[in-house]
Design a protein around this motif. Sequence first.
Motif, PDB file in Angstrom:
ATOM      1  N   ASN A 125       4.845 -18.176  22.915  1.00  0.00           N
ATOM      2  CA  ASN A 125       3.962 -17.013  22.803  1.00  0.00           C
ATOM      3  C   ASN A 125       2.749 -17.266  21.901  1.00  0.00           C
ATOM      4  O   ASN A 125       2.307 -16.390  21.178  1.00  0.00           O
ATOM      5  CB  ASN A 125       4.749 -15.794  22.319  1.00  0.00           C
ATOM      6  N   HIS A 143       4.319 -17.719  18.201  1.00  0.00           N
ATOM      7  CA  HIS A 143       3.343 -16.641  18.073  1.00  0.00           C
ATOM      8  C   HIS A 143       2.203 -16.982  17.104  1.00  0.00           C
ATOM      9  O   HIS A 143       1.795 -16.182  16.279  1.00  0.00           O
ATOM     10  CB  HIS A 143       4.028 -15.334  17.645  1.00  0.00           C
ATOM     11  N   TYR A 159       4.049 -17.009  13.461  1.00  0.00           N
ATOM     12  CA  TYR A 159       3.228 -15.810  13.198  1.00  0.00           C
ATOM     13  C   TYR A 159       2.049 -16.086  12.268  1.00  0.00           C
ATOM     14  O   TYR A 159       1.812 -15.364  11.315  1.00  0.00           O
ATOM     15  CB  TYR A 159       4.095 -14.682  12.641  1.00  0.00           C
TER      16      TYR A 159
END
Length: 190
Positions: A125, A143, A159
Amino acid sequence: MIFKIFWIIRALIYKAFIGKIGFPSYIGKPVYLGRINRVFIGKKVRIFPGARIEVIDNLSSIVFEDDISVGQNLHIISGGNLIIKTRTTISANVFISNLDHDYKAIEVHILEQPNIIRETLIGENCFIGYGAVIQAGTILGNHCIVGSNSVVRGSFPDYSVIVGAPAKVVKRYNADKKQWEKTNPEGTFI
């Protein structure tokens, strides 16, 4: 929309030569495909036209896991095992590699010096912005967001928002506060 039908037909033709291609993946007209028997494409992978996908030997590979979108003019080259994980989006004009040329022997042309292979992995992702360069030895966590025209090398935690040349972490998701927060270049919250 009709052009995608031709891209699917092209993917079906490549299926005889490529290491693996899942359905319904499609490939726009590439510029160059090298050693495609060592390229493995999962399900629902969309590669837009102008891609240059190269594997330099029969021991190396490139793996596109499932549900990946790749913009125009991707250049990806592998001298080891290069993996792009599920649900990643790669914008146009992106370069990704896991190899460098040695340069220490100044009397020898750089292309005749040995390749240096460093693991490159793009997590699940992730989003890679327009014109980014993902250099050999880059590990992106899940991410991660890479800004346009960034030059990325190193390991980056899950992240993270990564920008610049050389690229640095500027934000990370703080799971405790459930929000994105600014960080110092090492990725520690400010």
